[in-house]
Design an enzyme around this catalytic site. Structure first.
Site: not given
Ligand code: SAH
Length: 394
Positions: A221, A270, A295, A335
């Site tokens: 990512f 991914a 990430d 996040c």
């Protein structure tokens, strides 16, 4: 000025700055959407000034504990304070979030600086209505070459606002190079996802890369390659960067040339790559990487999506651990403010159980200082990250 009477148990009375529709007991004085309203408790005590939007779930956002209008003076003062905070904490940075909404006392206003170009988002109706004062204050305080108003976020719909982009000042330049922490990035403020760079991560590239010397790194990512580039610069033995987006991978290749580093940029899903590589590893193939970075985007737009998101988080962690040798490193970020630090750690710990490995904490990360966290608004804390080492004992 119109106002709202707030229910006794409203979160505002416990320090928060938002008022949900269900927390309003009464509305007086016929306030219009986008107006400033007074907030009062049931005993008529004044609680502050807020921006009002009855069409949003969050009908009011307090921005001052006093009586305060949204005038040119207000914007000039708050934006100046926001600029000064960054000058203290991130001096000399040319890639910066200059204003971050509630954290800077201007709910719904985001201003990102890419050298002398400012990208503005007005994500609440009140900010949308005051664009002129905002751009005037920005011109006065920062003398930008261009101000691009880029309202293309999905969250605008929650405020009943349309997505649209326009230039509010100057001319949009062609793509240019900006640097941060010794790395160069090509910036194209008019295009790219979320303006291309994730400013909240910029200080973490170097910190993660400090562990990369001699390592074979897989950056999953990777977007424009921040971690991958920093690791390559930091003396990694080899770097593979993976993203599903073709423009992102093109940007990684361009950035690699700009920074004079070699890396392998791969356009792939991914999840698929981790699945295929972890199966090879489990079947005894030679391990290719000893430092994996994860990430992913926030899989959780809302609480409902949480279960699926956690399954996704667990899967990529499990796969990554299966691909790493003892002594290998795993840097991982989340996040979403729906996923607390504890919950994130729990998911990682569960993956480690399934992967039969022991993780040793090396370092912990958060969002950069230009995304300040307010203690009374937990929603402002959303980026969590860790580097782990696979301890002996597999
Ligand atoms: N590490 C990056 C930020 C990552 S943002 C940085 O610091 O800049 C998340 C990235 O994941 C985006 O670039 C998006 O294109 C990519 N992405 C989303 N789903 C993906 C998938 N299934 N496989 C690979 N990349 C994906």
């Amino acid at each position: 000025m119109g106002g709202l009477i707030i229910a006794p148990k409203a979160r505002l009375l416990h320090g928060h700055d938002w008022v949900y529709g269900t927390e309003v007991r009464a509305v007086y004085g016929d306030p219009q959407p986008g107006d400033v309203v007074a907030l009062k408790d049931q005993r008529d005590r004044f609680l502050g000034s807020a921006i009002y939007n009855p069409h949003s779930q969050i009908v009011a956002r307090r921005f001052s504990r006093r009586r305060q209008a949204l005038d040119a003076d207000f914007f000039r003062r708050r934006i100046r304070q926001a600029i000064e905070l960054r000058e203290r904490r991130l001096p000399g940075e040319e890639l910066l979030r200059v204003v971050w909404s509630e954290s800077d006392g201007i709910p719904g206003l985001i201003v990102d600086r890419y050298r002398d170009v400012l990208v503005v988002q007005t994500l609440t109706l009140a900010m949308h209505l005051h664009e002129e004062e905002i751009t005037a204050a920005l011109c006065e305080l920062m003398q930008p070459r261009c101000i691009l108003v880029r309202n293309d976020s999905g969250i605008l719909a929650a405020e009943g606002l349309e997505q649209e982009t326009h230039i509010a000042h100057g001319d949009l330049p062609t793509p240019f190079v900006a640097s941060t922490g010794g790395l160069k990035f090509e910036v194209d403020p008019g295009h790219g996802q979320k303006t291309g760079l994730y400013l909240d991560q910029l200080s973490n590239y170097i910190r993660v890369a400090r562990h990369a010397a001699g390592k074979y790194v897989l950056d999953c990512f990777c977007n424009q390659g921040g971690f991958a580039l920093a690791c390559a610069r930091g003396g990694a033995g080899g770097v593979t960067a993976v993203d599903i987006s073709e423009p992102a991978i093109e940007a990684v290749r361009k950035n690699a040339r700009l920074n004079d580093v070699r890396l392998n940029a791969v356009e792939a899903n991914a999840f698929d790559l981790l699945k295929a590589e972890s199966e090879k590893a489990r079947n005894g193939a030679e391990l290719k990487w000893d430092f994996i970075i994860l990430d992913p985007p926030s899989f959780t737009r809302n609480r409902k999506a949480l279960t699926g998101a956690l399954r996704g988080y667990k899967e990529i962690h499990l796969r990554a651990m299966q691909m790493l040798p003892v002594g290998g490193l795993l840097a991982t970020f989340c996040c979403s403010h729906h996923v607390s630090r504890e919950l994130f750690l729990q998911v990682i710990a569960e993956a480690a159980v399934d992967a039969h490995c022991t993780l040793r904490l090396v370092e912990e990360y958060g969002q950069r200082a230009d995304h300040p966290v307010l203690l009374n608004l937990p929603e402002t804390s959303y980026l969590r990250g860790f580097t782990f080492e696979l301890a002996p004992g597999r």
